[in-house]
Motif scaffolding. Structure first.
Motif, PDB file in Angstrom:
ATOM      1  N   ALA A  98       8.683  84.382   8.812  1.00  0.00           N
ATOM      2  CA  ALA A  98       8.545  83.616   7.566  1.00  0.00           C
ATOM      3  C   ALA A  98       7.258  83.889   6.802  1.00  0.00           C
ATOM      4  O   ALA A  98       7.034  83.307   5.744  1.00  0.00           O
ATOM      5  CB  ALA A  98       8.648  82.115   7.875  1.00  0.00           C
ATOM      6  N   GLY A  99       6.392  84.758   7.358  1.00  0.00           N
ATOM      7  CA  GLY A  99       5.179  85.118   6.630  1.00  0.00           C
ATOM      8  C   GLY A  99       4.129  84.036   6.571  1.00  0.00           C
ATOM      9  O   GLY A  99       3.273  84.039   5.678  1.00  0.00           O
ATOM     10  N   TRP A 100       4.138  83.110   7.519  1.00  0.00           N
ATOM     11  CA  TRP A 100       3.158  82.009   7.527  1.00  0.00           C
ATOM     12  C   TRP A 100       2.635  81.824   8.933  1.00  0.00           C
ATOM     13  O   TRP A 100       3.396  81.875   9.898  1.00  0.00           O
ATOM     14  CB  TRP A 100       3.820  80.722   7.042  1.00  0.00           C
ATOM     15  CG  TRP A 100       2.878  79.549   6.903  1.00  0.00           C
ATOM     16  CD1 TRP A 100       1.783  79.472   6.108  1.00  0.00           C
ATOM     17  CD2 TRP A 100       2.974  78.295   7.583  1.00  0.00           C
ATOM     18  NE1 TRP A 100       1.186  78.237   6.240  1.00  0.00           N
ATOM     19  CE2 TRP A 100       1.900  77.496   7.132  1.00  0.00           C
ATOM     20  CE3 TRP A 100       3.865  77.756   8.510  1.00  0.00           C
ATOM     21  CZ2 TRP A 100       1.680  76.187   7.598  1.00  0.00           C
ATOM     22  CZ3 TRP A 100       3.658  76.465   8.968  1.00  0.00           C
ATOM     23  CH2 TRP A 100       2.580  75.694   8.511  1.00  0.00           C
ATOM     24  N   SER A 101       1.314  81.625   9.051  1.00  0.00           N
ATOM     25  CA  SER A 101       0.697  81.471  10.368  1.00  0.00           C
ATOM     26  C   SER A 101       0.261  80.024  10.571  1.00  0.00           C
ATOM     27  O   SER A 101      -0.786  79.607  10.076  1.00  0.00           O
ATOM     28  CB  SER A 101      -0.518  82.404  10.496  1.00  0.00           C
ATOM     29  OG  SER A 101      -1.134  82.254  11.761  1.00  0.00           O
ATOM     30  N   PRO A 102       1.036  79.235  11.310  1.00  0.00           N
ATOM     31  CA  PRO A 102       0.662  77.837  11.549  1.00  0.00           C
ATOM     32  C   PRO A 102      -0.463  77.729  12.571  1.00  0.00           C
ATOM     33  O   PRO A 102      -0.549  78.534  13.503  1.00  0.00           O
ATOM     34  CB  PRO A 102       1.956  77.224  12.096  1.00  0.00           C
ATOM     35  CG  PRO A 102       2.665  78.368  12.733  1.00  0.00           C
ATOM     36  CD  PRO A 102       2.324  79.588  11.931  1.00  0.00           C
ATOM     37  N   GLN A 103      -1.305  76.734  12.393  1.00  0.00           N
ATOM     38  CA  GLN A 103      -2.373  76.498  13.364  1.00  0.00           C
ATOM     39  C   GLN A 103      -1.792  76.034  14.693  1.00  0.00           C
ATOM     40  O   GLN A 103      -2.209  76.489  15.752  1.00  0.00           O
ATOM     41  CB  GLN A 103      -3.354  75.453  12.842  1.00  0.00           C
ATOM     42  CG  GLN A 103      -4.121  75.868  11.606  1.00  0.00           C
ATOM     43  CD  GLN A 103      -5.088  74.788  11.172  1.00  0.00           C
ATOM     44  OE1 GLN A 103      -5.993  74.397  11.910  1.00  0.00           O
ATOM     45  NE2 GLN A 103      -4.907  74.275   9.963  1.00  0.00           N
ATOM     46  N   GLN A 104      -0.866  75.086  14.622  1.00  0.00           N
ATOM     47  CA  GLN A 104      -0.278  74.519  15.838  1.00  0.00           C
ATOM     48  C   GLN A 104       1.249  74.537  15.725  1.00  0.00           C
ATOM     49  O   GLN A 104       1.873  73.527  15.399  1.00  0.00           O
ATOM     50  CB  GLN A 104      -0.818  73.109  16.077  1.00  0.00           C
ATOM     51  CG  GLN A 104      -2.304  73.106  16.381  1.00  0.00           C
ATOM     52  CD  GLN A 104      -2.842  71.732  16.732  1.00  0.00           C
ATOM     53  OE1 GLN A 104      -2.111  70.752  16.856  1.00  0.00           O
ATOM     54  NE2 GLN A 104      -4.148  71.646  16.893  1.00  0.00           N
ATOM     55  N   PRO A 105       1.864  75.693  15.983  1.00  0.00           N
ATOM     56  CA  PRO A 105       3.301  75.848  15.758  1.00  0.00           C
ATOM     57  C   PRO A 105       4.178  74.977  16.647  1.00  0.00           C
ATOM     58  O   PRO A 105       5.345  74.752  16.327  1.00  0.00           O
ATOM     59  CB  PRO A 105       3.537  77.328  16.052  1.00  0.00           C
ATOM     60  CG  PRO A 105       2.422  77.714  16.969  1.00  0.00           C
ATOM     61  CD  PRO A 105       1.247  76.926  16.506  1.00  0.00           C
ATOM     62  N   LEU A 106       3.633  74.484  17.763  1.00  0.00           N
ATOM     63  CA  LEU A 106       4.434  73.677  18.677  1.00  0.00           C
ATOM     64  C   LEU A 106       4.254  72.182  18.468  1.00  0.00           C
ATOM     65  O   LEU A 106       4.833  71.379  19.214  1.00  0.00           O
ATOM     66  CB  LEU A 106       4.080  74.018  20.131  1.00  0.00           C
ATOM     67  CG  LEU A 106       4.240  75.487  20.541  1.00  0.00           C
ATOM     68  CD1 LEU A 106       3.851  75.665  22.003  1.00  0.00           C
ATOM     69  CD2 LEU A 106       5.668  75.966  20.312  1.00  0.00           C
ATOM     70  N   SER A 107       3.484  71.796  17.477  1.00  0.00           N
ATOM     71  CA  SER A 107       3.226  70.373  17.248  1.00  0.00           C
ATOM     72  C   SER A 107       4.537  69.628  17.021  1.00  0.00           C
ATOM     73  O   SER A 107       5.349  69.997  16.178  1.00  0.00           O
ATOM     74  CB  SER A 107       2.311  70.200  16.036  1.00  0.00           C
ATOM     75  OG  SER A 107       2.120  68.825  15.756  1.00  0.00           O
ATOM     76  N   GLY A 108       4.733  68.549  17.779  1.00  0.00           N
ATOM     77  CA  GLY A 108       5.959  67.777  17.671  1.00  0.00           C
ATOM     78  C   GLY A 108       5.904  66.652  16.669  1.00  0.00           C
ATOM     79  O   GLY A 108       6.923  66.043  16.353  1.00  0.00           O
ATOM     80  N   MET A 109       4.707  66.343  16.161  1.00  0.00           N
ATOM     81  CA  MET A 109       4.568  65.276  15.177  1.00  0.00           C
ATOM     82  C   MET A 109       4.809  65.852  13.790  1.00  0.00           C
ATOM     83  O   MET A 109       3.994  66.631  13.275  1.00  0.00           O
ATOM     84  CB  MET A 109       3.195  64.621  15.255  1.00  0.00           C
ATOM     85  CG  MET A 109       3.085  63.595  16.356  1.00  0.00           C
ATOM     86  SD  MET A 109       3.373  64.259  18.010  1.00  0.00           S
ATOM     87  CE  MET A 109       1.928  65.293  18.219  1.00  0.00           C
ATOM     88  N   ARG A 110       5.923  65.457  13.178  1.00  0.00           N
ATOM     89  CA  ARG A 110       6.333  66.011  11.895  1.00  0.00           C
ATOM     90  C   ARG A 110       7.016  64.941  11.069  1.00  0.00           C
ATOM     91  O   ARG A 110       7.742  64.098  11.610  1.00  0.00           O
ATOM     92  CB  ARG A 110       7.314  67.176  12.101  1.00  0.00           C
ATOM     93  CG  ARG A 110       6.682  68.337  12.866  1.00  0.00           C
ATOM     94  CD  ARG A 110       7.707  69.382  13.246  1.00  0.00           C
ATOM     95  NE  ARG A 110       7.023  70.463  13.955  1.00  0.00           N
ATOM     96  CZ  ARG A 110       7.076  71.740  13.630  1.00  0.00           C
ATOM     97  NH1 ARG A 110       7.821  72.139  12.619  1.00  0.00           N
ATOM     98  NH2 ARG A 110       6.412  72.651  14.313  1.00  0.00           N
ATOM     99  N   CYS A 111       6.785  65.008   9.767  1.00  0.00           N
ATOM    100  CA  CYS A 111       7.517  64.152   8.839  1.00  0.00           C
ATOM    101  C   CYS A 111       8.274  65.063   7.885  1.00  0.00           C
ATOM    102  O   CYS A 111       7.688  66.012   7.336  1.00  0.00           O
ATOM    103  CB  CYS A 111       6.560  63.242   8.070  1.00  0.00           C
ATOM    104  SG  CYS A 111       7.391  62.047   6.996  1.00  0.00           S
ATOM    105  N   LEU A 112       9.556  64.788   7.691  1.00  0.00           N
ATOM    106  CA  LEU A 112      10.329  65.624   6.775  1.00  0.00           C
ATOM    107  C   LEU A 112      11.397  64.808   6.069  1.00  0.00           C
ATOM    108  O   LEU A 112      11.861  63.781   6.570  1.00  0.00           O
ATOM    109  CB  LEU A 112      10.958  66.806   7.501  1.00  0.00           C
ATOM    110  CG  LEU A 112      11.994  66.591   8.588  1.00  0.00           C
ATOM    111  CD1 LEU A 112      12.741  67.905   8.843  1.00  0.00           C
ATOM    112  CD2 LEU A 112      11.353  66.147   9.893  1.00  0.00           C
ATOM    113  N   THR A 113      11.732  65.279   4.885  1.00  0.00           N
ATOM    114  CA  THR A 113      12.783  64.617   4.124  1.00  0.00           C
ATOM    115  C   THR A 113      14.109  64.786   4.847  1.00  0.00           C
ATOM    116  O   THR A 113      14.290  65.705   5.638  1.00  0.00           O
ATOM    117  CB  THR A 113      12.901  65.211   2.714  1.00  0.00           C
ATOM    118  OG1 THR A 113      13.346  66.573   2.826  1.00  0.00           O
ATOM    119  CG2 THR A 113      11.568  65.155   1.973  1.00  0.00           C
ATOM    120  N   ARG A 114      15.047  63.915   4.517  1.00  0.00           N
ATOM    121  CA  ARG A 114      16.357  64.036   5.142  1.00  0.00           C
ATOM    122  C   ARG A 114      17.058  65.310   4.673  1.00  0.00           C
ATOM    123  O   ARG A 114      17.799  65.938   5.434  1.00  0.00           O
ATOM    124  CB  ARG A 114      17.191  62.808   4.816  1.00  0.00           C
ATOM    125  CG  ARG A 114      16.619  61.554   5.439  1.00  0.00           C
ATOM    126  CD  ARG A 114      16.835  61.516   6.932  1.00  0.00           C
ATOM    127  NE  ARG A 114      18.129  60.940   7.184  1.00  0.00           N
ATOM    128  CZ  ARG A 114      18.358  59.637   7.055  1.00  0.00           C
ATOM    129  NH1 ARG A 114      17.390  58.803   6.712  1.00  0.00           N
ATOM    130  NH2 ARG A 114      19.558  59.172   7.281  1.00  0.00           N
TER     131      ARG A 114
END
Length: 249
Positions: A156-172
């Motif tokens: 996807a061309g993006w480097s996340p700091q913490q790719p395994l982080s389980g705490m996430r908020c997302l729209t439905r």
């Protein structure tokens, strides 16, 4: 038909397995947030009193008879939120965003609120928590994190700091666009890749969260091996799908 108004609140989904010692504090912490009006705990085949403790703390509890993995628990939690909204509709208001919270955050779960701000404001479709160094060092060597990060960059061309982080908020809308979720521990990496490639806005947000870290014993090593397997499978599946799409052109 008039446009739906953004939801002013979020629903919390907490996948949990054998977390009777910490789940009550986690539930109470997120329930105290002004933007939270629904808390669902998915008891994923626990052998202890996780379900009872969570229910006593005020959560809506949905239980799996056997352990089905984190991705399945996330789907079950989202479905429980949707069913509650159908039973108690809010005319003219969009479905609540979903705030996924790990069960072992205890009191620090109150500091997940920054994850909700960009989503409720319409500035992001998914936020990912970036945690500070934990009080106790973990026993891993970063192999799974490195695999997930490299895979996200490649896909996807993006480097996340913490790719395994389980705490996430997302729209439905974002959650539903990511279905079906990758199984097991590959869910977070795949979720990030799939949403980025679909054009959704993903941002990382620093959050002062603290959870129980895995050590160096055999159980911890087996856990990390399972994580590596699931992340590798999620990445491999996406490479295969990409290859098939290229052949079909």
């Amino acid at each position: 038909m008039p446009a739906l108004r953004p939801s002013p609140t979020v629903a919390v989904v907490i996948p949990a397995k054998d977390e009777q010692e910490r789940i009550a504090a986690t539930v109470r912490a997120v329930s105290s947030l002004p933007v939270v009006d629904v808390v669902v705990v998915v008891d994923d085949g626990s052998a202890d009193l996780t379900a009872k403790v969570a229910r006593d703390a005020g959560a809506l509890v949905v239980a799996h008879a056997r352990n089905r993995g984190k991705a399945a628990a996330m789907r079950t939690g989202a479905r429980a939120v949707a069913e509650r909204e159908r039973a108690l509709p809010r005319p003219g208001v969009r479905a609540r965003p979903l705030l996924f919270v790990d069960a072992d955050l205890a009191d620090s779960a109150v500091r997940t609120e920054p994850l909700t701000v960009p989503v409720l404001a319409g500035e992001a479709d998914m936020t990912i928590a970036v945690l500070p160094p934990q009080a106790t060092a973990g026993g891993g060597r970063g192999l799974v994190v490195g695999l997930a990060r490299r895979g996200t960059v490649a896909a996807a061309g993006w480097s996340p700091q913490q790719p395994l982080s389980g705490m996430r908020c997302l729209t439905r809308a974002a959650f539903e666009a990511a279905l079906p979720l990758a199984p097991g521990w590959g869910v977070e990496t795949a979720l990030t890749i799939d949403l980025l490639r679909a054009g959704f806005r993903v941002v990382e947000v620093p959050c002062d969260l603290h959870h129980r870290v895995t050590g160096k014993d055999l159980r911890a090593q087996l856990h990390r091996a399972a994580q590596y397997r699931d992340v590798a499978r999620a990445l491999g599946r996406r490479r295969v799908v990409d290859a098939l799409r290229r052949l079909a052109r």
